[in-house]
Design an enzyme around this catalytic site. Sequence first.
Site, short mmCIF file in Angstrom:
data_model
loop_
_atom_site.label_atom_id
_atom_site.label_comp_id
_atom_site.label_asym_id
_atom_site.label_seq_id
_atom_site.Cartn_x
_atom_site.Cartn_y
_atom_site.Cartn_z
N ALA A 144 0.65 -1.30 -0.03
CA ALA A 144 -0.06 0.03 -0.10
C ALA A 144 0.84 1.14 0.03
O ALA A 144 2.06 1.32 0.68
CB ALA A 144 -0.85 -0.11 1.16
N GLU A 202 -2.30 -12.19 -3.93
CA GLU A 202 -3.67 -11.75 -4.69
C GLU A 202 -3.76 -10.29 -4.87
O GLU A 202 -3.32 -9.63 -3.98
CB GLU A 202 -4.63 -12.44 -3.83
CG GLU A 202 -4.88 -13.71 -3.56
CD GLU A 202 -4.29 -14.19 -2.04
OE1 GLU A 202 -3.85 -13.36 -1.40
OE2 GLU A 202 -4.09 -15.53 -2.28
N ASN A 249 -7.14 -4.09 -10.86
CA ASN A 249 -6.11 -3.46 -10.26
C ASN A 249 -4.79 -3.81 -11.47
O ASN A 249 -4.01 -4.34 -11.03
CB ASN A 249 -5.74 -3.54 -8.87
CG ASN A 249 -4.81 -2.60 -8.26
OD1 ASN A 249 -4.19 -1.91 -9.27
ND2 ASN A 249 -4.56 -2.40 -7.09
N TYR A 308 3.67 -5.72 -10.45
CA TYR A 308 4.01 -7.29 -10.14
C TYR A 308 4.68 -7.87 -11.15
O TYR A 308 5.65 -8.68 -11.15
CB TYR A 308 2.97 -7.98 -9.57
CG TYR A 308 2.27 -7.31 -8.19
CD1 TYR A 308 3.04 -6.67 -7.09
CD2 TYR A 308 0.84 -7.43 -8.15
CE1 TYR A 308 2.38 -5.88 -6.31
CE2 TYR A 308 0.28 -6.91 -7.08
CZ TYR A 308 1.01 -5.78 -6.06
OH TYR A 308 0.64 -5.61 -5.01
#
Length: 157
Positions: free
Chosen positions: A74, A107, A112, A119
Amino acid sequence: MSELTIRKATVSDVPGLETIEQECFETPWSEESLRHDIAENKLATYIVADLEGELIGYIGVWSIADEGHINNVAVLPKYRRMHVGTILLNTMINATEEAGIVSHTLEVRASNEAAQSLYGRFGFKESGRRKGYYEDNGEDAIIMWRMGDPDKITEES
């Protein structure tokens, strides 16, 4: 960006982590859950991005055998697209690999795409889907795995 410090989270960081959770997620983790992970969960490691005393992002991972399950990444909205997520992910992968982790999983919301792209730059690949995984809206989660070290990504990426 001013002076950014990347460091291991401490219990005193929990209020700042909760603030990040509230601003970043529809279903944020509770202060109690964060505190438990940082203070008591021997499998958990949290790393924070501290910008001159303000926590602006964090990443958490649970190390189970030789696998790292990344539970949250985050960054406060106003600091996104400044490579903070890249720095946090790179730091976490390096630290866990040095500790013997050989693969990582996470996950991510199907919607998104920015996170999926981040990633992917670290070698994560889609390996499945959890239907209706997110309680707030029933959205699917994409399961991603990263095996080994595909030419580690650096901060400049």
